[in-house]
Design a protein around this motif. Structure first.
Motif, PDB file in Angstrom:
ATOM      1  N   LEU A  10      62.204 132.103   2.781  1.00  9.28           N
ATOM      2  CA  LEU A  10      61.352 131.233   3.588  1.00  9.28           C
ATOM      3  C   LEU A  10      60.311 130.517   2.726  1.00  9.28           C
ATOM      4  CD1 LEU A  10      60.665 133.223   6.885  1.00  9.28           C
ATOM      5  CD2 LEU A  10      62.001 131.136   6.595  1.00  9.28           C
ATOM      6  N   ILE A  11      59.795 131.226   1.729  1.00  5.02           N
ATOM      7  CA  ILE A  11      58.827 130.607   0.828  1.00  5.02           C
ATOM      8  C   ILE A  11      59.490 129.461   0.061  1.00  5.02           C
ATOM      9  CG2 ILE A  11      57.372 130.986  -1.201  1.00  5.02           C
ATOM     10  CD1 ILE A  11      57.010 133.890  -0.209  1.00  5.02           C
ATOM     11  N   ILE A  12      60.704 129.711  -0.411  1.00  6.62           N
ATOM     12  CA  ILE A  12      61.452 128.679  -1.133  1.00  6.62           C
ATOM     13  C   ILE A  12      61.789 127.528  -0.197  1.00  6.62           C
ATOM     14  CG2 ILE A  12      63.653 128.191  -2.290  1.00  6.62           C
ATOM     15  CD1 ILE A  12      63.499 131.054  -3.413  1.00  6.62           C
ATOM     16  N   PHE A  13      62.158 127.844   1.035  1.00  6.84           N
ATOM     17  CA  PHE A  13      62.432 126.823   2.046  1.00  6.84           C
ATOM     18  C   PHE A  13      61.219 125.907   2.215  1.00  6.84           C
ATOM     19  CE2 PHE A  13      61.684 125.483   6.405  1.00  6.84           C
ATOM     20  CZ  PHE A  13      62.843 124.792   6.716  1.00  6.84           C
ATOM     21  N   PHE A  14      60.043 126.523   2.359  1.00 11.22           N
ATOM     22  CA  PHE A  14      58.840 125.739   2.601  1.00 11.22           C
ATOM     23  C   PHE A  14      58.502 124.860   1.399  1.00 11.22           C
ATOM     24  CE2 PHE A  14      54.169 125.215   2.785  1.00 11.22           C
ATOM     25  CZ  PHE A  14      54.083 124.585   4.024  1.00 11.22           C
ATOM     26  N   TYR A  15      58.720 125.365   0.204  1.00 10.97           N
ATOM     27  CA  TYR A  15      58.428 124.577  -0.995  1.00 10.97           C
ATOM     28  C   TYR A  15      59.243 123.284  -1.004  1.00 10.97           C
ATOM     29  CZ  TYR A  15      58.573 123.001  -5.822  1.00 10.97           C
ATOM     30  OH  TYR A  15      58.533 122.222  -6.951  1.00 10.97           O
ATOM     31  N   PHE A  16      60.540 123.393  -0.774  1.00 15.18           N
ATOM     32  CA  PHE A  16      61.388 122.202  -0.774  1.00 15.18           C
ATOM     33  C   PHE A  16      61.130 121.324   0.447  1.00 15.18           C
ATOM     34  CE2 PHE A  16      63.700 124.722  -3.867  1.00 15.18           C
ATOM     35  CZ  PHE A  16      64.128 123.756  -4.767  1.00 15.18           C
ATOM     36  N   TYR A  17      60.767 121.951   1.556  1.00 13.73           N
ATOM     37  CA  TYR A  17      60.442 121.210   2.779  1.00 13.73           C
ATOM     38  C   TYR A  17      59.243 120.285   2.560  1.00 13.73           C
ATOM     39  CZ  TYR A  17      58.778 120.549   7.620  1.00 13.73           C
ATOM     40  OH  TYR A  17      58.325 120.022   8.809  1.00 13.73           O
ATOM     41  N   LYS A  18      58.249 120.777   1.815  1.00 14.13           N
ATOM     42  CA  LYS A  18      57.028 120.009   1.602  1.00 14.13           C
ATOM     43  C   LYS A  18      57.107 119.061   0.402  1.00 14.13           C
ATOM     44  CE  LYS A  18      53.801 120.258   3.691  1.00 14.13           C
ATOM     45  NZ  LYS A  18      53.395 119.548   4.933  1.00 14.13           N
ATOM     46  N   THR A  19      57.986 119.316  -0.539  1.00 15.24           N
ATOM     47  CA  THR A  19      58.010 118.511  -1.764  1.00 15.24           C
ATOM     48  C   THR A  19      59.136 117.483  -1.808  1.00 15.24           C
ATOM     49  OG1 THR A  19      59.344 120.185  -2.925  1.00 15.24           O
ATOM     50  CG2 THR A  19      56.931 120.352  -3.108  1.00 15.24           C
ATOM     51  N   THR A  20      59.993 117.465  -0.804  1.00 16.56           N
ATOM     52  CA  THR A  20      61.115 116.523  -0.788  1.00 16.56           C
ATOM     53  C   THR A  20      60.804 115.322   0.095  1.00 16.56           C
ATOM     54  OG1 THR A  20      62.709 118.326  -1.096  1.00 16.56           O
ATOM     55  CG2 THR A  20      63.581 116.240  -0.268  1.00 16.56           C
ATOM     56  N   ASP A  21      61.131 114.151  -0.377  1.00 15.11           N
ATOM     57  CA  ASP A  21      60.963 112.924   0.397  1.00 15.11           C
ATOM     58  C   ASP A  21      61.967 112.927   1.559  1.00 15.11           C
ATOM     59  OD1 ASP A  21      60.786 110.388   1.443  1.00 15.11           O
ATOM     60  OD2 ASP A  21      61.079 109.337  -0.464  1.00 15.11           O
ATOM     61  N   PRO A  22      61.482 112.821   2.794  1.00 15.80           N
ATOM     62  CA  PRO A  22      62.393 112.832   3.957  1.00 15.80           C
ATOM     63  C   PRO A  22      63.490 111.769   3.889  1.00 15.80           C
ATOM     64  CG  PRO A  22      60.127 113.069   4.671  1.00 15.80           C
ATOM     65  CD  PRO A  22      60.072 112.734   3.211  1.00 15.80           C
ATOM     66  N   LYS A  23      63.269 110.694   3.127  1.00 14.92           N
ATOM     67  CA  LYS A  23      64.253 109.609   3.052  1.00 14.92           C
ATOM     68  C   LYS A  23      65.158 109.715   1.811  1.00 14.92           C
ATOM     69  CE  LYS A  23      61.327 106.371   5.615  1.00 14.92           C
ATOM     70  NZ  LYS A  23      62.143 106.503   6.847  1.00 14.92           N
ATOM     71  N   ASP A  24      64.994 110.774   1.029  1.00 11.41           N
ATOM     72  CA  ASP A  24      65.791 110.945  -0.190  1.00 11.41           C
ATOM     73  C   ASP A  24      67.137 111.589   0.140  1.00 11.41           C
ATOM     74  OD1 ASP A  24      66.810 111.310  -2.688  1.00 11.41           O
ATOM     75  OD2 ASP A  24      65.341 112.803  -3.331  1.00 11.41           O
ATOM     76  N   SER A  25      68.130 110.761   0.396  1.00  5.03           N
ATOM     77  CA  SER A  25      69.464 111.261   0.746  1.00  5.03           C
ATOM     78  C   SER A  25      70.319 111.559  -0.486  1.00  5.03           C
ATOM     79  CB  SER A  25      70.190 110.242   1.636  1.00  5.03           C
ATOM     80  OG  SER A  25      70.325 109.006   0.964  1.00  5.03           O
ATOM     81  N   HIS A  26      69.740 111.377  -1.681  1.00  2.32           N
ATOM     82  CA  HIS A  26      70.485 111.626  -2.921  1.00  2.32           C
ATOM     83  C   HIS A  26      69.858 112.753  -3.737  1.00  2.32           C
ATOM     84  CE1 HIS A  26      72.921 108.064  -2.223  1.00  2.32           C
ATOM     85  NE2 HIS A  26      71.812 107.375  -2.007  1.00  2.32           N
ATOM     86  N   HIS A  27      69.183 113.644  -3.052  1.00  2.00           N
ATOM     87  CA  HIS A  27      68.575 114.777  -3.736  1.00  2.00           C
ATOM     88  C   HIS A  27      69.680 115.616  -4.407  1.00  2.00           C
ATOM     89  CE1 HIS A  27      66.446 118.595  -4.312  1.00  2.00           C
ATOM     90  NE2 HIS A  27      65.315 117.914  -4.191  1.00  2.00           N
ATOM     91  N   PRO A  28      69.410 116.162  -5.602  1.00  2.00           N
ATOM     92  CA  PRO A  28      70.422 116.959  -6.313  1.00  2.00           C
ATOM     93  C   PRO A  28      71.024 118.102  -5.495  1.00  2.00           C
ATOM     94  CG  PRO A  28      68.588 116.476  -7.762  1.00  2.00           C
ATOM     95  CD  PRO A  28      68.194 115.966  -6.407  1.00  2.00           C
ATOM     96  N   LEU A  29      70.235 118.745  -4.660  1.00  2.00           N
ATOM     97  CA  LEU A  29      70.773 119.840  -3.850  1.00  2.00           C
ATOM     98  C   LEU A  29      71.738 119.319  -2.792  1.00  2.00           C
ATOM     99  CD1 LEU A  29      67.760 122.292  -3.311  1.00  2.00           C
ATOM    100  CD2 LEU A  29      69.787 122.593  -4.742  1.00  2.00           C
TER     101      LEU A  29
END
Length: 203
Positions: A10-29
């Protein structure tokens, strides 16, 4: 240590949730799992992907530490995470990952509720958890078990509220990462405070 590992995904989930651009559809993950992304909810999709990876690593570690076995609730969490997280990424639809916590809490609540009727000793799980520190008669344990079940049903309702009703899910990630554990610890504290007269030892 085990409790910390349980919350690490959950901590890891929150980190990526807050640091990822909602419009970035080409994120490496997203590219790693072949997800097409979503118009403006890619932060949830990326966080979901990170959650799945972290869940597999954490519970694989626990599987080893616990002498190659997992508890039933741990298996339940793994399966629900893989199913709803997988569907979320496959369909690029965040609805399914939001449903995961709701179904997990309802499932665990029902499991606790039914244990007095389907276990061999006909005893509620709550007795096995607190028998060493609390003293109740059979009726008291059943009542305490109902109170314990209420925690999971209320949590399911809160996840639904923050995921689908309140401000169109704007603070769902925050509640999932922090509100869940704050509510759980507060509920446990209030429950133990209300049964303080039933402690076996004053300490």
């Amino acid at each position: 240590m085990k409790a910390l590992l349980d919350y690490l995904p959950l901590i890891i989930f929150f980190y990526f949730y807050k640091t990822t651009d909602p419009k970035d559809s080409h994120h490496p993950l997203l590219e790693l799992v072949g997800s097409a992304g979503n118009t403006d909810q890619n932060h949830i999709l990326v966080a979901t992907c990170a959650l799945l990876i972290a869940t597999l690593i954490v519970y694989a570690s626990l599987f080893v530490f616990q002498k190659f076995k997992l508890e039933k609730t741990q298996w339940f969490i793994i399966i629900m995470s893989l199913v709803f997280g997988g569907i979320t990424l496959a369909l690029s639809d965040v609805t399914y990952i939001k449903m995961k916590a709701i179904i997990i809490n309802v499932g665990i609540g029902i499991g606790f509720l039914l244990t007095p009727y389907f276990t061999k000793d006909k005893q509620p799980i709550i007795k096995k958890l607190f028998d060493s520190v609390l003293t109740f008669d059979d009726r008291g344990w059943i009542k305490l078990n109902w109170v314990w079940c209420g925690q999971f049903f209320i949590l399911a309702g809160l996840h639904f509220f923050f995921g689908f009703i309140y401000m169109q899910g704007k603070y769902w990630g925050e509640f999932t990462a922090f509100g869940d554990i704050i509510f759980t610890l507060s509920y446990l504290a209030l429950m133990l405070l209300s049964v303080r007269k039933h402690f076996k030892s004053p300490e």
